[in-house]
Design a protein around this motif. Structure first.
Motif, PDB file in Angstrom:
ATOM      1  N   LYS A   1      52.162  13.441  -7.014  1.00  0.00           N
ATOM      2  CA  LYS A   1      51.602  12.330  -6.242  1.00  0.00           C
ATOM      3  C   LYS A   1      51.332  11.120  -7.140  1.00  0.00           C
ATOM      4  O   LYS A   1      51.487   9.981  -6.708  1.00  0.00           O
ATOM      5  CB  LYS A   1      50.313  12.760  -5.565  1.00  0.00           C
TER       6      LYS A   1
ATOM      7  N   GLY B   1      47.098  20.183   1.732  1.00  0.00           N
ATOM      8  CA  GLY B   1      45.662  19.876   1.711  1.00  0.00           C
ATOM      9  C   GLY B   1      44.890  20.598   0.621  1.00  0.00           C
ATOM     10  O   GLY B   1      43.671  20.503   0.566  1.00  0.00           O
TER      11      GLY B   1
ATOM     12  N   GLN C   1      44.699  16.890  12.789  1.00  0.00           N
ATOM     13  CA  GLN C   1      44.715  17.739  11.593  1.00  0.00           C
ATOM     14  C   GLN C   1      43.409  18.496  11.484  1.00  0.00           C
ATOM     15  O   GLN C   1      42.356  18.010  11.864  1.00  0.00           O
ATOM     16  CB  GLN C   1      44.847  16.886  10.321  1.00  0.00           C
TER      17      GLN C   1
HETATM   18  P1  ADP Z   1      48.900  17.170   0.989  1.00  0.00           P
HETATM   19  O1  ADP Z   1      50.145  16.911   0.206  1.00  0.00           O
HETATM   20  O2  ADP Z   1      48.003  18.183   0.345  1.00  0.00           O
HETATM   21  O3  ADP Z   1      49.164  17.426   2.429  1.00  0.00           O
HETATM   22  P2  ADP Z   1      48.337  14.360   1.496  1.00  0.00           P
HETATM   23  O4  ADP Z   1      48.229  13.349   0.436  1.00  0.00           O
HETATM   24  O5  ADP Z   1      49.600  14.363   2.298  1.00  0.00           O
HETATM   25  O6  ADP Z   1      48.068  15.817   0.887  1.00  0.00           O
HETATM   26  O7  ADP Z   1      47.106  14.225   2.478  1.00  0.00           O
HETATM   27  C1  ADP Z   1      46.888  15.141   3.515  1.00  0.00           C
HETATM   28  C2  ADP Z   1      45.974  14.538   4.552  1.00  0.00           C
HETATM   29  O8  ADP Z   1      44.705  14.210   3.977  1.00  0.00           O
HETATM   30  C3  ADP Z   1      46.472  13.235   5.128  1.00  0.00           C
HETATM   31  O9  ADP Z   1      47.336  13.432   6.215  1.00  0.00           O
HETATM   32  C4  ADP Z   1      45.186  12.570   5.545  1.00  0.00           C
HETATM   33  O10 ADP Z   1      44.752  13.121   6.764  1.00  0.00           O
HETATM   34  C5  ADP Z   1      44.201  12.999   4.491  1.00  0.00           C
HETATM   35  N1  ADP Z   1      44.103  11.992   3.426  1.00  0.00           N
HETATM   36  C6  ADP Z   1      44.882  11.876   2.332  1.00  0.00           C
HETATM   37  N2  ADP Z   1      44.530  10.835   1.569  1.00  0.00           N
HETATM   38  C7  ADP Z   1      43.476  10.258   2.179  1.00  0.00           C
HETATM   39  C8  ADP Z   1      42.620   9.129   1.886  1.00  0.00           C
HETATM   40  N3  ADP Z   1      42.773   8.399   0.786  1.00  0.00           N
HETATM   41  N4  ADP Z   1      41.631   8.824   2.760  1.00  0.00           N
HETATM   42  C9  ADP Z   1      41.437   9.571   3.870  1.00  0.00           C
HETATM   43  N5  ADP Z   1      42.182  10.637   4.184  1.00  0.00           N
HETATM   44  C10 ADP Z   1      43.186  10.992   3.372  1.00  0.00           C
END
Ligand code: ADP
Length: 500
Positions: A116, A165, A232
């Motif tokens: 990331k 997550g 979610q």
């Molecule tokens: P993963 O790869 O573990 O799924 P992500 O970066 O795709 O992680 O984030 C998963 C979820 O977490 C997102 O869809 C969103 O709902 C929440 N999320 C991620 N980053 C943020 C942020 N900066 N602020 C609020 N919610 C977030």
């Protein structure tokens, strides 16, 4: 086109890819663990190879063994599905080094987007907006506290190698940062073998909107519009739809162009997804790129009419994309519910057992991408997602009604599932109004998973109990009036199921 493709996966996605192969006249080769010897994907494929014991670390994650199987069986290419080896750079490289085609992006693109923090750096360099935060991992808790106070609470600690997550912690107060930092690090280390953690500003109330892209080896790349994945639980998607109520044609074009720019920057080829947070004021931030086919790809297929799996195969074999950006616009509305073996009434505790009964929904606009059948053993070895129920309708209201109808036709016996939860969501006024964002479900969860408790529920419970007694004793217990209210066999089965 390839003559023969090995599918390095199991369950619904293995079946999905096998179906794509069959329609293109491509021979499909399945792999399976001992636990999956009788699984539907094994029988659906033209050939199948046992690759080891049940734990995925001894089977589905053994890239070298899978590559050997592919060579032995004469496959020219490997489709990794999602999860397992799909986003492992080394695997994509090893497939290529073995003289086979990896049906996905080049290993270099996986590397560029795999972490990331690396993806954020790349995005920033190409003018793609990201959530304010660090692009480097944080050394210790003290440093974390320093950075957090600079960006302002709440903040989100994230694993650089993250997915699903895991390794994510929301921190609302300075007093929590040290403990959360340690916890996030531990979780990241356990889940990914990499404890690098970085920090982002935690955005309140955004939607999760992602853009599907696909590119060929000849420099053509298009976006296929958005998917809204805001429903979610614990940062994991449960319901997805396309398009999004929050995305206008102008915003779609803009976010789409941004996604294509990010993908091009990574040297991307094949299908991929750029995930964004869409804030209430219309600003959006790149989160990460998923360098594979996603679970929720069917909603895009239904609104665009483009078969993503088949186009993955075509572009991987060197063909040009058969459509241009101006050919693509979403038609109607598609929605997907993830049917998992989890018990919503019990904090989504995983449920295991043998599928004892299965009745699948059908009729207009209904698609079932499943990996189970009667007799399937649901164990803790693999992901609890059993299937995806997907609908397509002319507009969102009709899609919600259709999903509700399809869910009520669905009967799964033998394990607890998320079906009832999804029914409640389809009945929820806020959901029906499209008033969803990523924290919506957590807020509504208690009321969506509590018992029926209505008069209607009590009536149904009495009726179901009578019918259940009837079916068990083989004699008639329910009177004619009750019998009449058992409107249809489907309805009856669905009600029985919800009470059992
Ligand atoms: P993963 O790869 O573990 O799924 P992500 O970066 O795709 O992680 O984030 C998963 C979820 O977490 C997102 O869809 C969103 O709902 C929440 N999320 C991620 N980053 C943020 C942020 N900066 N602020 C609020 N919610 C977030």
């Amino acid at each position: 086109m390839f003559e023969s493709v090995l599918i390095a996966n199991r369950g619904e996605i293995a079946l999905r890819v096998i179906r794509g192969c069959r329609e293109l006249g491509v021979r499909s080769i399945a792999v399976y663990s001992d636990a999956d010897a009788g699984a539907p994907h094994v029988r659906a494929a033209d050939a199948a190879v046992n690759i080891g014991p049940a734990p995925s670390s001894q089977s589905y994650l053994l890239g070298d063994r899978i590559i050997e199987a592919a060579i032995r069986e004469g496959a020219q290419a490997i489709h990794p599905g999602y999860g397992f080896l799909s986003e492992r750079e080394w695997f994509a490289r090893a497939v290529r080094d073995a003289g086979l085609v990896f049906i996905g992006p080049p290993a270099e693109a996986i590397a560029a987007m795999g972490s990331k923090t690396a993806a954020r750096t790349l995005a920033v360099a190409h003018g793609v907006p990201v959530v304010p935060g660090t692009t480097e991992s944080i050394a210790d808790a003290e440093h974390a506290a320093e950075i957090a106070s600079k960006f302002g609470y709440p903040v989100l600690l994230k694993a650089a190698a993250g997915g699903g997550g895991k390794g994510m912690r929301v921190v609302r107060e300075p007093s929590e940062i040290a403990a959360s930092f340690d916890a996030a690090r531990r979780e990241a280390k356990n889940a990914f073998g990499d404890d690098a953690v970085y920090l982002e500003k935690y955005i309140e109330g955004p939607r999760h909107v992602e853009i599907q892209i696909i590119g060929d080896m000849h420099g053509n790349m298009v976006h296929l519009g958005e998917r809204e994945c805001s429903v979610q639980r614990r940062h994991q998607k449960m319901i997805e739809e396309a398009p999004s109520v929050a995305v206008s044609p102008e915003l779609r074009a803009e976010m789409g162009a941004t996604a294509v720019r990010a993908a091009r920057a990574a040297g991307y080829v094949n299908a991929g997804t750029c995930e964004f947070l869409l804030a209430r004021d219309g600003s959006y931030y790149f989160l990460e790129m998923n360098t594979r086919l996603q679970v929720e790809h069917p909603v895009t297929e239904l609104v665009t009419g483009i078969d993503l799996v088949q186009w993955q195969l075509r572009v991987a074999s060197g063909q040009q994309l058969g459509f241009a950006q101006e050919d693509i616009s979403p038609k109607g509305w598609a929605m997907e519910c993830r049917i998992t073996s989890e018990d919503p009434a019990n904090d989504f505790l995983p449920s295991t057992g043998r599928i004892s009964y299965l009745h699948l929904p059908s009729g207009p606009g209904v698609r079932w991408d499943g990996g189970i059948e009667i007799g399937s053993e649901v164990s803790l070895h693999y992901d609890p997602m059993l299937a995806k129920l997907i609908v397509h309708a002319p507009n969102r209201d009709l899609a919600v009604a259709r999903m509700h109808r399809a869910l009520s036709e669905l009967v799964i016996g033998g394990v607890e599932t998320s079906r009832e939860f999804h029914l409640r969501v389809m009945e929820d006024a806020e959901f029906r109004a499209g008033a969803i964002e990523i924290q919506w479900l957590e807020r509504r969860l208690a009321s969506l998973t509590s018992d029926v408790g209505t008069e209607d529920g009590a009536m149904l419970a009495a009726l179901a109990a009578a019918l259940l007694a009837e079916s068990e004793s083989g004699t008639r217990v329910a009177g004619p009036a009750q019998r009449e209210s058992a409107v249809s066999a489907w309805g009856r089965a669905a009600r029985l199921e919800s009470i059992r």
